[in-house]
Design a protein around this motif. Structure first.
Motif, PDB file in Angstrom:
ATOM      1  N   LEU A 132     -10.655   0.940   3.151  1.00 14.41           N
ATOM      2  CA  LEU A 132      -9.479   1.372   2.380  1.00 14.41           C
ATOM      3  C   LEU A 132      -8.216   0.678   2.875  1.00 14.41           C
ATOM      4  O   LEU A 132      -7.357   0.291   2.083  1.00 14.41           O
ATOM      5  N   THR A 133      -8.105   0.512   4.196  1.00 14.71           N
ATOM      6  CA  THR A 133      -6.947  -0.177   4.766  1.00 14.71           C
ATOM      7  C   THR A 133      -6.871  -1.591   4.216  1.00 14.71           C
ATOM      8  O   THR A 133      -5.825  -2.055   3.758  1.00 14.71           O
ATOM      9  N   GLU A 134      -8.003  -2.273   4.233  1.00 20.66           N
ATOM     10  CA  GLU A 134      -8.061  -3.648   3.757  1.00 20.66           C
ATOM     11  C   GLU A 134      -7.686  -3.701   2.272  1.00 20.66           C
ATOM     12  O   GLU A 134      -6.891  -4.529   1.846  1.00 20.66           O
ATOM     13  N   ALA A 135      -8.278  -2.766   1.502  1.00 20.42           N
ATOM     14  CA  ALA A 135      -8.020  -2.764   0.051  1.00 20.42           C
ATOM     15  C   ALA A 135      -6.565  -2.402  -0.248  1.00 20.42           C
ATOM     16  O   ALA A 135      -6.011  -2.830  -1.260  1.00 20.42           O
ATOM     17  N   SER A 136      -5.953  -1.628   0.628  1.00 20.75           N
ATOM     18  CA  SER A 136      -4.573  -1.177   0.375  1.00 20.75           C
ATOM     19  C   SER A 136      -3.573  -2.333   0.397  1.00 20.75           C
ATOM     20  O   SER A 136      -2.488  -2.232  -0.170  1.00 20.75           O
ATOM     21  N   TRP A 137      -3.934  -3.426   1.070  1.00 20.19           N
ATOM     22  CA  TRP A 137      -3.042  -4.602   1.069  1.00 20.19           C
ATOM     23  C   TRP A 137      -2.866  -5.141  -0.338  1.00 20.19           C
ATOM     24  O   TRP A 137      -1.946  -5.898  -0.605  1.00 20.19           O
ATOM     25  N   GLN A 138      -3.784  -4.758  -1.234  1.00 19.00           N
ATOM     26  CA  GLN A 138      -3.683  -5.228  -2.618  1.00 19.00           C
ATOM     27  C   GLN A 138      -2.735  -4.363  -3.445  1.00 19.00           C
ATOM     28  O   GLN A 138      -2.490  -4.658  -4.608  1.00 19.00           O
ATOM     29  N   THR A 139      -2.225  -3.292  -2.877  1.00 18.24           N
ATOM     30  CA  THR A 139      -1.304  -2.423  -3.610  1.00 18.24           C
ATOM     31  C   THR A 139      -0.093  -3.227  -4.093  1.00 18.24           C
ATOM     32  O   THR A 139       0.501  -3.958  -3.312  1.00 18.24           O
ATOM     33  N   PRO A 140       0.256  -3.088  -5.381  1.00 15.58           N
ATOM     34  CA  PRO A 140       1.418  -3.831  -5.860  1.00 15.58           C
ATOM     35  C   PRO A 140       2.662  -3.518  -5.023  1.00 15.58           C
ATOM     36  O   PRO A 140       2.856  -2.358  -4.646  1.00 15.58           O
ATOM     37  N   TYR A 141       3.462  -4.515  -4.742  1.00 18.65           N
ATOM     38  CA  TYR A 141       4.729  -4.414  -4.000  1.00 18.65           C
ATOM     39  C   TYR A 141       4.563  -3.992  -2.536  1.00 18.65           C
ATOM     40  O   TYR A 141       5.533  -3.698  -1.854  1.00 18.65           O
ATOM     41  N   SER A 142       3.306  -3.925  -2.066  1.00 20.73           N
ATOM     42  CA  SER A 142       3.115  -3.501  -0.683  1.00 20.73           C
ATOM     43  C   SER A 142       3.540  -4.614   0.266  1.00 20.73           C
ATOM     44  O   SER A 142       3.434  -5.793  -0.052  1.00 20.73           O
ATOM     45  N   SER A 143       4.065  -4.236   1.448  1.00 26.11           N
ATOM     46  CA  SER A 143       4.410  -5.258   2.420  1.00 26.11           C
ATOM     47  C   SER A 143       3.742  -4.968   3.754  1.00 26.11           C
ATOM     48  O   SER A 143       3.767  -5.793   4.657  1.00 26.11           O
ATOM     49  N   ARG A 144       3.150  -3.801   3.888  1.00 32.65           N
ATOM     50  CA  ARG A 144       2.609  -3.424   5.168  1.00 32.65           C
ATOM     51  C   ARG A 144       1.641  -2.269   4.980  1.00 32.65           C
ATOM     52  O   ARG A 144       1.878  -1.390   4.157  1.00 32.65           O
ATOM     53  N   VAL A 145       0.558  -2.281   5.742  1.00 35.37           N
ATOM     54  CA  VAL A 145      -0.398  -1.173   5.709  1.00 35.37           C
ATOM     55  C   VAL A 145      -0.715  -0.783   7.143  1.00 35.37           C
ATOM     56  O   VAL A 145      -1.068  -1.639   7.961  1.00 35.37           O
ATOM     57  N   ASP A 146      -0.545   0.481   7.464  1.00 34.60           N
ATOM     58  CA  ASP A 146      -0.846   0.965   8.809  1.00 34.60           C
ATOM     59  C   ASP A 146      -1.921   2.040   8.758  1.00 34.60           C
ATOM     60  O   ASP A 146      -1.849   2.957   7.946  1.00 34.60           O
ATOM     61  N   SER A 147      -2.901   1.914   9.648  1.00 32.68           N
ATOM     62  CA  SER A 147      -3.911   2.957   9.749  1.00 32.68           C
ATOM     63  C   SER A 147      -4.437   2.950  11.177  1.00 32.68           C
ATOM     64  O   SER A 147      -4.064   2.086  11.978  1.00 32.68           O
TER      65      SER A 147
ATOM     66  N   SER B 142      -6.924  11.749   8.788  1.00 30.16           N
ATOM     67  CA  SER B 142      -6.366  10.453   9.131  1.00 30.16           C
ATOM     68  C   SER B 142      -5.591   9.923   7.929  1.00 30.16           C
ATOM     69  O   SER B 142      -5.936  10.213   6.784  1.00 30.16           O
ATOM     70  N   ILE B 143      -4.543   9.176   8.225  1.00 23.09           N
ATOM     71  CA  ILE B 143      -3.664   8.732   7.141  1.00 23.09           C
ATOM     72  C   ILE B 143      -3.547   7.212   7.123  1.00 23.09           C
ATOM     73  O   ILE B 143      -3.494   6.567   8.172  1.00 23.09           O
ATOM     74  N   ILE B 144      -3.553   6.665   5.919  1.00 23.77           N
ATOM     75  CA  ILE B 144      -3.239   5.246   5.747  1.00 23.77           C
ATOM     76  C   ILE B 144      -1.853   5.189   5.132  1.00 23.77           C
ATOM     77  O   ILE B 144      -1.611   5.800   4.083  1.00 23.77           O
ATOM     78  N   ASN B 145      -0.941   4.519   5.801  1.00 21.17           N
ATOM     79  CA  ASN B 145       0.436   4.462   5.315  1.00 21.17           C
ATOM     80  C   ASN B 145       0.708   3.089   4.712  1.00 21.17           C
ATOM     81  O   ASN B 145       0.606   2.075   5.399  1.00 21.17           O
ATOM     82  N   ILE B 146       1.037   3.071   3.437  1.00 20.87           N
ATOM     83  CA  ILE B 146       1.306   1.803   2.752  1.00 20.87           C
ATOM     84  C   ILE B 146       2.811   1.698   2.515  1.00 20.87           C
ATOM     85  O   ILE B 146       3.386   2.527   1.818  1.00 20.87           O
ATOM     86  N   THR B 147       3.447   0.704   3.134  1.00 15.58           N
ATOM     87  CA  THR B 147       4.876   0.501   2.938  1.00 15.58           C
ATOM     88  C   THR B 147       5.075  -0.420   1.750  1.00 15.58           C
ATOM     89  O   THR B 147       4.404  -1.450   1.638  1.00 15.58           O
ATOM     90  N   VAL B 148       5.984  -0.044   0.862  1.00 15.79           N
ATOM     91  CA  VAL B 148       6.223  -0.881  -0.311  1.00 15.79           C
ATOM     92  C   VAL B 148       7.687  -1.289  -0.370  1.00 15.79           C
ATOM     93  O   VAL B 148       8.543  -0.639   0.205  1.00 15.79           O
TER      94      VAL B 148
END
Lengths: 270, 766
Positions: free
Chosen positions: B90-105, B161-167
């Motif tokens: 999920l962390t890896e896939a979250s990098w594909q989130t539109p406008y994302s600049s950072r993913v932390d998990s 556990s939380i995956i934080n996606i910064t946009v």
């Protein structure tokens, strides 16, 4: 039914027009876009060979979205290596608290780059993991991989089109990094057709969105052959931050050799 | 003037209709310019101080607007091979989130350790590492002790556990992007949910809050407006007992709404969470005008007058009251202009506009429609005299009524102190909403979603490397961690201490601040050069390294607690007597502060509204004395309403802060109708107070309770919104309207009989 026919009729000249426009460049350069892209890259590399070594005084000016700026000063020594990536040694002068810190890099064509950092306060040399080459360099908008030497094997190529940039007719070539630890999915480079110098490079992030644009300005020719841009401008489109990389002086063939780029002698680097 | 107007309306109804339709089209076309803004920044002025501080901080450090995915196994914790792998995927896939600049998990956390003479910086869970029981145990140990992770990305018991996606969102309107991001992340979790039925997924974060603001508003406009239409239709049919009249009223309502929204489009307004309910409110208020006109007409028809005569009669009788009540209502809504919140001002202005359009339409288009339409009236129902009986009862019992009323008023006013201003964005959403459920679950199991960002700044470039600075940063961070409100503190001092330990062969004795500035700077440089794509320190450091950001996650508390916490933190920092500067900013703080300032300005606006409206009443009733008496039934309902609110809830949010002014404009209508009839009876007919009260009851009593029924049900419909700014406002306004009617029926008459009787004696004597 009637309307359908009419539509079909209207489309014929349009279709023919599209065929023509699509086919024209393909016929003109009867070359596969991948091959053409690679041959441009090879020519670019070939034209920049034989310069030996160089020493440059550089400064990096960081700007953020709030309009604040910050300056870093450094000396960059480079040694050309035949049939492999170049060796580079960056010695920081400013900020004051990292003065004398030396960054040694062996760029490789076929395997990951090797990097070490000498910390004068600790008097120790530390190795840096190569999978992390895509992080920011000195907090700037340049990633380390943006600054390492251009090697054919680092990318696969695709010629896209011709376009004029900075008043120069350019080839537009798409480059896809072969290293899975690269921070980018692809780069699009504008390489001028006359001298095969990069004029502009766009960097696309992991999700394929445009992240940064690098423009090369104030090109100067050295040793009557080699072109170097005195000003590199990296604009981050997401954070609105930008970094200027300015070359103040640049000397070639200064007599540097392998032993100046040695991990063991890094402590004495000045 | 009045005559010309009546002639045109009655003799050339087609002309009036034509003008109305033309006006509707011209105005209504403007609604194509309307657009919807769902983000939370519509609640703040561009130059609102806390907004400026927040935006400055976002420009200096990277933006930190985020969306989170919480992974919560129904049983056990996340430290199993399958679940860690899931988090990693999920962390890896979250990098594909539109406008994302950072993913932390927890899996891509950049863990540092010493390896001989080298510093290893790598993912806590590297993708090609085999997950042996020992490895899992090691990951668990690090994750649940690392201050950067514990309480932020992993709960202490490892069950969430939380995956934080910064946009990175654009600065202005971002509704479209917010939808895109939310959709992407929801699809992402939906796609893994199937294969992981044993895991619950939740979404939260600023992006989801923005999304919920927009989604709830749109849900309101899709459900509440039609529901309101239905309620009105049913009530009109029952109350008017005339299909023609009902249709005419519906047409007037639709035209009022369409032209108001159209004009607002022309004027460059946009729709937002607050203004999306303007149609509902206009609908409610427009009905009241029409009901008065049609009810009077029906009355005349039943008396045997012709349709034309009946309409003429109704128009002449209602012209003044409709004008006055519309103007007072508009003034009430215009007091919202004193609000500090732009969209609340929009709400006030648009509703005021709508009220005036409805007023004009009910004097032009409505009679024209009534003339042209076949109107059948149900047979006159014998008045069963309920109102009269009620009036007699009130008059008979006026003394005990007065005592009981005064007692209740005094009691309820006392409860007002139970109210507290509280603006907490997460609590704007009802517990039935997905967002609120996620926020509540996370609050219970890992941490709140409110954050406060502190920036600690030194005037010296590179000064964050100074051991003195790090020392202050460390003690500030420790102080923060001791505060009861605080769930998590992310601070650079931890990073420095960890690096110092790593550089001393992971010796825990060296988990301390580096002793020299050069050492600290060079450790940090080494660390920064070792961080991979997207996981850099640019969100914690400014470019010349003179400022660092401390991100504090807090429990979801009330806005007063937030402001108190901010104040305490700044006080503590000032006491340290350093040359450093501390600023604080966050959306939670923005809401907390705007709640306070908005309340203050709304309270200041009330006296002005009261003076304006009372002045208008003095003019309308042509009596200073009556104007003064009217103050009582105008002020008392809101007083009781807020007292009751103190008992049942006690939370005053942005939506409620405006209720007093707004309801004032509406309840004045009842007072006007009642007092004007009473005064008519006293002055023109020379009746005594008791008789005049009786007269007022029998002439407007029924109309008053009908309009109150319509108006309060309109606002009660609003109370069904899942967005509490709207539902609380609807509920309390509805409540105040009912109280106002009770005061007019039970208290005002008793008051008049006791305190307005002397004058009659003198009057009679003369």
């Amino acid at each position: 039914m009637q309307r359908f026919k009419l539509n079909n009729l209207k489309r014929i000249p349009l279709f023919a027009f599209f065929c023509c426009t699509l086919l024209t460049p393909a016929i003109a350069s009867a070359m596969d876009p991948a091959d053409k892209g690679k041959s441009i890259a090879i020519e670019r590399k070939n034209r920049d060979q034989g310069w030996g070594d160089s020493i440059a005084e550089m400064s990096m000016i960081l700007h953020n979205a709030q309009g604040q700026q910050s300056k870093r000063l450094m000396q960059l020594k480079t040694l050309e290596v035949k049939d492999d990536g170049d060796k580079g040694l960056t010695i920081f002068d400013q900020p004051r608290d990292v003065k004398g810190t030396a960054f040694l890099n062996f760029s490789h064509a076929m395997r990951p780059d090797e990097q070490w950092l000498y910390l004068p306060a600790l008097k120790r040399v530390k190795r840096i993991s190569s999978r992390n080459k895509s992080g920011p360099f000195m907090g700037s908008e340049f990633a380390y991989e943006d600054l390492s030497s251009f090697e054919i094997e680092k990318y696969t190529y695709q010629y896209l089109k011709d376009e004029v940039v900075n008043g120069q007719a350019c080839f537009v070539v798409e480059q896809k990094p072969t290293d899975k630890y690269s921070g980018y999915t692809r780069l699009v480079a504008w390489v001028d057709q006359k001298e095969y110098r990069p004029q502009k490079i766009e960097y696309y992030d992991r999700k394929g969105a445009l992240l940064k644009t690098l423009t090369f300005q104030k090109y100067q020719q050295y040793l009557d052959q080699y072109w170097r841009a005195d000003l590199l401008l990296m604009q981050n489109h997401i954070t609105k931050k930008r970094t200027e990389l300015i070359t103040h002086s640049l000397k070639f063939k200064t007599g540097l050799s392998e032993k100046d780029f040695n991990k063991a002698t890094l402590k004495r680097a000045r | 003037m009045k005559k010309i107007w009546l002639d045109i309306v009655l003799n050339r109804p087609w002309f009036i209709l034509f003008i109305s339709v033309l006006f509707t089209f011209l105005a209504g076309y403007g609604s194509s310019q309307l657009y919807f803004r769902g983000d939370y920044k519509v609640f703040f002025e561009d130059d609102y101080p806390q907004r400026i501080e927040y935006e400055d901080m976002q420009r200096i450090f990277n933006k930190n607007e985020n969306i989170t995915i919480a992974i919560a196994p129904k049983e056990g914790d996340v430290f199993t091979p399958a679940r860690l792998k899931l988090i990693q995927d999920l962390t890896e896939a979250s990098w594909q989130t539109p406008y994302s600049s950072r993913v932390d998990s927890i899996t891509n956390f950049q863990h540092t350790e010493a390896d001989g003479d080298d510093l290893i910086v790598e993912d806590l869970f590297l993708e090609d590492v085999e997950l042996t029981p020992q490895k899992i145990e090691q990951i668990r140990n690090i994750a649940t002790t690392e201050p950067n992770l514990l309480g932020r990305l992993i709960s202490g018991d490892g069950r969430v556990s939380i995956i934080n996606i910064t946009v990175n969102l654009p600065d202005d309107d971002k509704t479209e992007q917010v939808y895109e991001i939310t959709e992407f992340v929801r699809n992402l979790t939906a796609s893994v949910q199937q294969n992981n039925p044993d895991i619950q997924f939740f979404h939260s974060g600023i992006v989801l809050m923005n999304y919920s603001f927009a989604a709830e508003a749109q849900k309101d406009s899709q459900t509440l407006v039609p529901l309101m239409g239905l309620v009105i239709l049913i009530m009109l049919l029952i109350l008017l007992r005339s299909i023609g009249g009902t249709i005419a009223t519906l047409i007037v309502i639709v035209v009022s709404i369409v032209s108001t929204m159209g004009i607002s489009g022309w004027m460059g307004y946009f729709m937002s969470t607050a203004t999306v309910n303007v149609p509902t409110i206009i609908m409610t208020l427009a009905v009241a005008d029409c009901v008065h006109v049609i009810a009077t007409m029906n009355f005349a028809l039943r008396q045997g007058k012709s349709k034309r005569e009946s309409i003429l009669y109704s128009m002449q009788l209602n012209l003044m009251p409709i004008w006055i009540t519309s103007i007072t209502t508009a003034i009430g809504f215009m007091t919202l202009n004193f609000s500090d919140v732009p969209v609340i001002r929009d709400l006030g202005n648009l509703t005021a506009l709508g009220v005036m359009i409805a007023c004009i339409l009910s004097m032009t288009m409505l009679p024209a429609l009534l003339i042209l339409m076949p109107i059948k009236t149900a047979k006159a129902r014998q008045t069963n005299g309920t109102m009269e009986k009620f009036a007699q009862w009130v008059i008979r019992k006026h003394k005990p009524l007065l005592v009981v009323n005064i007692f209740i008023i005094a009691l309820c006013s006392g409860f007002i102190v139970l109210n507290q201003v509280n603006d907490e964005a997460t609590k704007y959403f009802a517990k039935t909403t997905e967002f609120r459920q996620a926020v509540d679950f996370l609050q219970e199991n890992i941490s709140g979603m409110s954050t406060v960002d502190f920036a600690m700044t030194t005037p010296v470039p590179g000064g964050i490397n100074d051991p003195q600075f790090i020392k202050t940063l460390e003690s500030f961070s420790s102080w923060l961690r001791e505060q009861p409100e605080v769930d998590h503190v992310a601070t650079l001092s931890d990073t420095f201490k960890r690096l110092n330990m790593n550089m001393h062969a992971d010796n825990p004795d060296h988990y301390t601040i580096p002793q020299e500035r050069e050492l600290a700077a060079q450790y940090l440089l080494l660390y920064e050069m070792s961080l991979p794509y997207g996981l850099d320190l640019n969100n914690q450091l400014n470019i010349d390294k003179s400022s660092t950001k401390i991100v504090v996650t807090l429990k979801n508390l009330g806005s007063n607690e937030f402001i108190a916490f901010e104040y305490r933190a700044k006080q503590w920092f000032e006491k340290q007597k350093t040359s450093y500067m501390l600023t604080a900013a966050s959306p939670s703080l923005m809401f907390a502060h705007v709640g306070q300032t908005n309340m203050q300005s709304m309270l200041k606006s009330l006296p002005l509204a009261l003076i304006l409206i009372s002045g208008l009443l003095v003019f309308a009733l042509k009596s200073l004395r009556m104007g003064l008496i009217s103050l009582i039934p105008n002020i008392v309902p809101a007083t009781i309403g807020f007292g009751v609110w103190g008992l049942i809830s006690g939370e005053i949010n942005l939506g409620l802060a405006v209720v007093a002014g707004m309801s004032l404009g509406i309840i004045v209508d009842d007072t006007v109708h009642f007092l004007s009839k009473y005064k008519h009876a006293r002055d023109e007919e020379g009746l005594c107070a008791e008789e005049a009260v009786h007269y007022a009851f029998s002439s407007v009593g029924r109309a008053l309770w009908i309009t109150t029924l319509v108006l309060s049900s309109g606002f009660i419909v609003l109370a069904m919104s899942a967005f509490r700014l709207n539902s609380d406002m609807g509920l309390l306004t509805g409540m105040i309207l009912v109280i106002a009617l009770l005061i007019d029926f039970l208290f005002l008459p008793a008051f008049l009989i006791i305190f307005d009787n002397k004058k009659v004696a003198t009057h009679a004597a003369i």
